[in-house]
Structures are given as structure tokens and as C-alpha cells.
Design an enzyme around this catalytic site. Structure first.
Site, PDB file in Angstrom:
ATOM      1  N   LYS A 183      39.384  50.671  48.597  1.00 13.74           N
ATOM      2  CA  LYS A 183      40.532  51.413  49.083  1.00 13.74           C
ATOM      3  C   LYS A 183      39.929  53.033  49.633  1.00 13.74           C
ATOM      4  CE  LYS A 183      44.078  48.687  47.444  1.00 13.74           C
ATOM      5  NZ  LYS A 183      45.085  48.634  46.503  1.00 13.74           N
ATOM      6  N   ASP A 226      50.842  50.771  49.830  1.00 14.29           N
ATOM      7  CA  ASP A 226      51.598  50.335  48.874  1.00 14.29           C
ATOM      8  C   ASP A 226      52.601  51.228  48.002  1.00 14.29           C
ATOM      9  OD1 ASP A 226      49.377  48.843  47.946  1.00 14.29           O
ATOM     10  OD2 ASP A 226      48.216  49.696  46.436  1.00 14.29           O
ATOM     11  N   TYR A 229      51.620  40.610  39.481  1.00 17.97           N
ATOM     12  CA  TYR A 229      52.396  39.560  40.214  1.00 17.97           C
ATOM     13  C   TYR A 229      51.721  38.313  39.501  1.00 17.97           C
ATOM     14  CZ  TYR A 229      48.635  40.321  42.793  1.00 17.97           C
ATOM     15  OH  TYR A 229      47.400  40.953  43.733  1.00 17.97           O
ATOM     16  N   SER A 276      43.649  36.388  46.487  1.00 18.31           N
ATOM     17  CA  SER A 276      44.080  37.694  46.856  1.00 18.31           C
ATOM     18  C   SER A 276      45.239  36.564  47.921  1.00 18.31           C
ATOM     19  CB  SER A 276      43.356  38.208  48.057  1.00 18.31           C
ATOM     20  OG  SER A 276      44.490  38.737  48.815  1.00 18.31           O
TER      21      SER A 276
HETATM   22  P1  NAP Z   1      42.577  50.665  38.793  1.00 18.14           P
HETATM   23  O1  NAP Z   1      42.106  51.185  39.743  1.00 18.14           O
HETATM   24  O2  NAP Z   1      41.159  49.578  38.526  1.00 18.14           O
HETATM   25  O3  NAP Z   1      43.052  50.848  36.904  1.00 18.14           O
HETATM   26  C1  NAP Z   1      42.751  49.924  36.314  1.00 18.14           C
HETATM   27  C2  NAP Z   1      44.158  51.331  35.323  1.00 18.14           C
HETATM   28  O4  NAP Z   1      44.209  50.197  34.096  1.00 18.14           O
HETATM   29  C3  NAP Z   1      42.793  52.182  34.658  1.00 18.14           C
HETATM   30  O5  NAP Z   1      43.951  52.653  34.740  1.00 18.14           O
HETATM   31  C4  NAP Z   1      42.665  51.501  33.142  1.00 18.14           C
HETATM   32  O6  NAP Z   1      42.461  52.631  31.848  1.00 18.14           O
HETATM   33  C5  NAP Z   1      43.838  50.486  32.838  1.00 18.14           C
HETATM   34  N1  NAP Z   1      43.545  49.405  31.998  1.00 18.14           N
HETATM   35  C6  NAP Z   1      41.921  48.540  32.854  1.00 18.14           C
HETATM   36  N2  NAP Z   1      42.486  47.410  31.794  1.00 18.14           N
HETATM   37  C7  NAP Z   1      42.984  47.648  30.569  1.00 18.14           C
HETATM   38  C8  NAP Z   1      42.988  47.575  29.044  1.00 18.14           C
HETATM   39  N3  NAP Z   1      41.997  46.509  28.824  1.00 18.14           N
HETATM   40  N4  NAP Z   1      43.541  48.305  28.534  1.00 18.14           N
HETATM   41  C9  NAP Z   1      44.907  49.377  29.315  1.00 18.14           C
HETATM   42  N5  NAP Z   1      44.694  49.588  29.685  1.00 18.14           N
HETATM   43  C10 NAP Z   1      43.641  49.519  30.873  1.00 18.14           C
HETATM   44  O7  NAP Z   1      43.207  49.363  39.235  1.00 18.14           O
HETATM   45  P2  NAP Z   1      44.173  49.409  40.284  1.00 18.14           P
HETATM   46  O8  NAP Z   1      44.091  49.117  41.257  1.00 18.14           O
HETATM   47  O9  NAP Z   1      45.113  50.993  39.999  1.00 18.14           O
HETATM   48  O10 NAP Z   1      45.806  48.249  40.312  1.00 18.14           O
HETATM   49  C11 NAP Z   1      46.045  48.633  39.063  1.00 18.14           C
HETATM   50  C12 NAP Z   1      47.466  47.115  38.378  1.00 18.14           C
HETATM   51  O11 NAP Z   1      48.422  47.204  39.777  1.00 18.14           O
HETATM   52  C13 NAP Z   1      46.231  46.180  38.762  1.00 18.14           C
HETATM   53  O12 NAP Z   1      47.022  44.342  38.185  1.00 18.14           O
HETATM   54  C14 NAP Z   1      46.475  45.216  40.199  1.00 18.14           C
HETATM   55  O13 NAP Z   1      46.475  43.642  40.993  1.00 18.14           O
HETATM   56  C15 NAP Z   1      48.000  45.981  40.226  1.00 18.14           C
HETATM   57  N6  NAP Z   1      48.385  46.094  42.084  1.00 18.14           N
HETATM   58  C16 NAP Z   1      49.623  45.253  42.548  1.00 18.14           C
HETATM   59  C17 NAP Z   1      50.430  45.748  43.666  1.00 18.14           C
HETATM   60  C18 NAP Z   1      50.956  45.001  44.439  1.00 18.14           C
HETATM   61  O14 NAP Z   1      51.985  44.741  44.729  1.00 18.14           O
HETATM   62  N7  NAP Z   1      52.060  44.698  42.680  1.00 18.14           N
HETATM   63  C19 NAP Z   1      49.875  46.392  44.416  1.00 18.14           C
HETATM   64  C20 NAP Z   1      48.140  47.266  43.630  1.00 18.14           C
HETATM   65  C21 NAP Z   1      48.469  47.142  43.078  1.00 18.14           C
HETATM   66  P3  NAP Z   1      41.291  53.425  31.777  1.00 18.14           P
HETATM   67  O15 NAP Z   1      41.711  54.287  33.080  1.00 18.14           O
HETATM   68  O16 NAP Z   1      41.661  53.977  30.090  1.00 18.14           O
HETATM   69  O17 NAP Z   1      39.964  52.334  32.253  1.00 18.14           O
END
Ligand code: NAP
Length: 290
Positions: free
Chosen positions: A73, A109, A234, A22
């Protein structure tokens, strides 16, 4: 970093599992130092089995507030005394304020997404957008777009289309927005959907370090000039998706601004002060470059 902490130093932190990658401790401790605030931010690696006890400990120790990350979360909402409107609709809390023993949950977020996209509000309103992903981050993105940007259509695209369908039904019910279409993430079939979208958002972890060569679509003709492409990933800031989109003339937005702005809102809730976001953003960029 401050070199002395004492009785009056106020404690904040992050609860997650795992949390060793983190950037939040860096963001908040740099901001405390820049603002000369007597605060510290510490990471707490708490597995799910210990979450409830950890929250009791946070209250007992008088911790001012903390962030919540994967995998807590969603699960943490049941332990909150109050949950804000946005966190309740999104179904996830990423920031907790300890108000004299009462835990209030928020989802900042939303602020991260809002601040990243607000310069493009006119382009987004009334136009088609594509969101790839159906996890927690996608929920915050969908909420923010419907609430503040009013796109004409939201394409919800996901590797598992059923999850996109479930998410669509959830938001139709919660926010009375009926303009969703769902698709499976199969790039050759999505070229027209992507090209016709004024905004494309990657809300999956695809492209994240160390799998930095991965992308939700490697097809250059998915992108056009005048389009906005926002990647929530990021690390690295310039993902393969953003490189491809940029080579076709799209405006690209990385996940760092969102990360800093979601932190800024938490910071404000805990301290009552504004985070110096530009300076923190620059520090983070330098740190990531190594
Ligand atoms: P999450 O709840 O685990 O959701 C993951 C998503 O990614 C699901 O839709 C999943 O699809 C998809 N996925 C994972 N691996 C994949 C692959 N190989 N091919 C295609 N789809 C794939 O995660 P989250 O908390 O939503 O976070 C998602 C991303 O956002 C992360 O990279 C996180 O670091 C980023 N994020 C960034 C910020 C920021 O401030 N910039 C804030 C929050 C999150 P399925 O449903 O098919 O499994």
C-alpha cells in the site's frame, strides 16, 4: 458466479502478498453479478520483488483497475502517475484505476471509515476520541476524522508509543491539526482516557482470527453507555473488544461495513456504477457465518 467470460469481459483484481484470506474477490464478484456487469475480479499474489513488473503487466493486459493490500500500500505510490489528495496525505494507495495506461492511485479506506461513522457525526464532532494503532489503517482513520468529523482531541494510543508520536507529528504537519495526545497501550492507565472518549477505534490487528480472544483492553470499566466503539477487525465481526464494550452499553460497529464501503468506492471508480452495498453486506455476513 458467471459461467462465461469472453473478449469484452473487463478484468479487475487485487495485488498483495499473501492474499489468500481476502474477502475482496467475493465482494466484487457478487456485486458484478448483482448488477449484471461483464466484469471479473481476480486475486494476484505478488511479492514485493515483482511489484513493478506486475504493474507493467496490468497496463499491458488492459486491466481496468485493482486493489492493493499488504505489503504494497505504501510502496506502490512511487509507481503511480497520479495520487489523489487523500492517498497522498495518508501515504498509502489501496485502489488503482488504469486510465488508458496511466495509473491513478486512491485511498478508499477513507470512504469505509466515513460511511461507518457518518450516522454518529454529531456525537463525534467536538468530542474526545481514542484511536488505538499507528499503522496504515490508523492513518486512514486519522485523516477521515480530522477532515470530516472534527473531534476536540485525538488520543493516539499504540503498543510502541514512539510510532504514535511520529504519526502525530506527521499529521500536525500535513493537516495542521494540533489537538493530539499520545499514550502507550497499557490498559490500566487508559481507563479514564477511554471512558472520556465518545468514540474508541481499534485500528490494530488485535482480536483478529485466529487470536480472537485477544483485545486491546479487557477492562469492562474502560467503556460507558452512550459511547461508540468501532473495531476495524472484520474477522470475526463480533470481536472480544466489541463484546466487552457492548456489555457496558456502548454502541458497537464492526469492520464489515467499512470493508464493504471501501470496496464500493473502488467498484464505482472501475465501473461507473453504484455497488448494491446492503445485498453485498448480507452475502458477506452469510459467507462468514459459514
Ligand atoms: P499495520 O500497518 O500492520 O499496523 C498494525 C498496528 O497494530 C500497529 O499499530 C501495531 O502496533 C498494532 N499491533 C499489532 N499487533 C499488536 C499486539 N499484539 N498488541 C498491540 N498492538 C498490536 O496494519 P494495518 O494495515 O494498519 O491494519 C490494522 C487492522 O485494520 C488489521 O486488522 C486490518 O485487517 C484492519 N483493516 C480493516 C479494514 C476494513 O475495511 N475493515 C481496512 C483496513 C485495515 P506497533 O506499532 O506497536 O507494532
Amino acid at each position: 458466479m458467471k459461467d462465461s467470460y469472453h473478449l469484452n469481459t473487463k478484468l479487475t483484481g487485487l495485488i498483495g502478498h499473501p492474499i489468500k484470506h481476502s474477502y475482496s474477490p467475493l465482494i466484487h464478484n457478487v456485486a458484478f453479478q448483482l448488477k449484471e456487469l461483464d466484469y471479473i475480479f481476480l486475486p494476484f499474489d505478488v511479492p514485493t520483488v515483482n511489484l513493478k513488473t506486475a504493474l507493467k503487466g496490468m497496463i499491458a493486459l488492459g486491466i481496468k483497475g485493482f486493489n492493493i493490500t499488504i505489503p504494497h500500500k505504501e510502496n506502490i505510490t512511487q509507481y503511480m502517475n497520479n495520487v489523489s489528495e487523500e492517498a497522498s496525505i495518508i501515504g498509502a494507495v489501496n485502489t488503482v484505476v488504469n486510465d488508458l495506461g496511466k495509473l491513478n492511485g486512491y485511498n478508499t479506506d477513507v470512504n469505509g471509515v466515513y460511511e461507518t461513522l457518518i450516522p454518529f457525526k454529531e456525537e463525534i464532532s467536538g468530542n474526545e476520541v481514542s484511536i488505538v494503532g499507528a499503522g496504515g489503517a490508523a492513518r486512514a482513520v486519522i485523516y477521515t476524522l480530522i477532515r470530516y468529523f472534527k473531534p476536540s482531541t485525538i488520543y493516539l494510543i499504540n503498543r510502541t508509543e514512539q510510532r504514535a508520536e511520529t504519526l502525530k507529528n506527521y499529521f500536525v504537519d500535513k493537516m495542521k491539526y494540533n489537538y493530539f495526545k499520545t499514550r502507550e497501550l497499557f490498559p490500566p492507565d487508559l481507563i479514564d482516557v477511554f471512558r472520556n472518549s465518545k468514540l474508541i477505534i481499534n485500528a490494530t490487528s488485535v482480536g483478529m482470527f485466529p487470536e480472537s480472544d485477544d483485545t486491546i483492553t479487557s477492562l469492562n470499566n474502560s467503556f460507558t453507555k452512550g459511547q461508540i466503539v468501532f473495531d476495524l477487525v472484520y474477522n470475526p465481526p463480533l470481536t472480544q473488544l466489541l463484546k466487552t464494550a457492548s456489555s457496558e452499553g456502548a454502541t458497537v460497529l464492526d469492520g464489515l461495513k467499512m470493508l464493504v464501503h471501501q470496496a464500493a468506492k473502488s467498484f464505482e471508480m472501475w465501473t461507473g456504477e453504484e455497488m448494491p452495498v446492503e445485498e453485498v453486506h448480507k452475502t458477506l455476513q452469510l459467507y462468514i457465518k459459514g
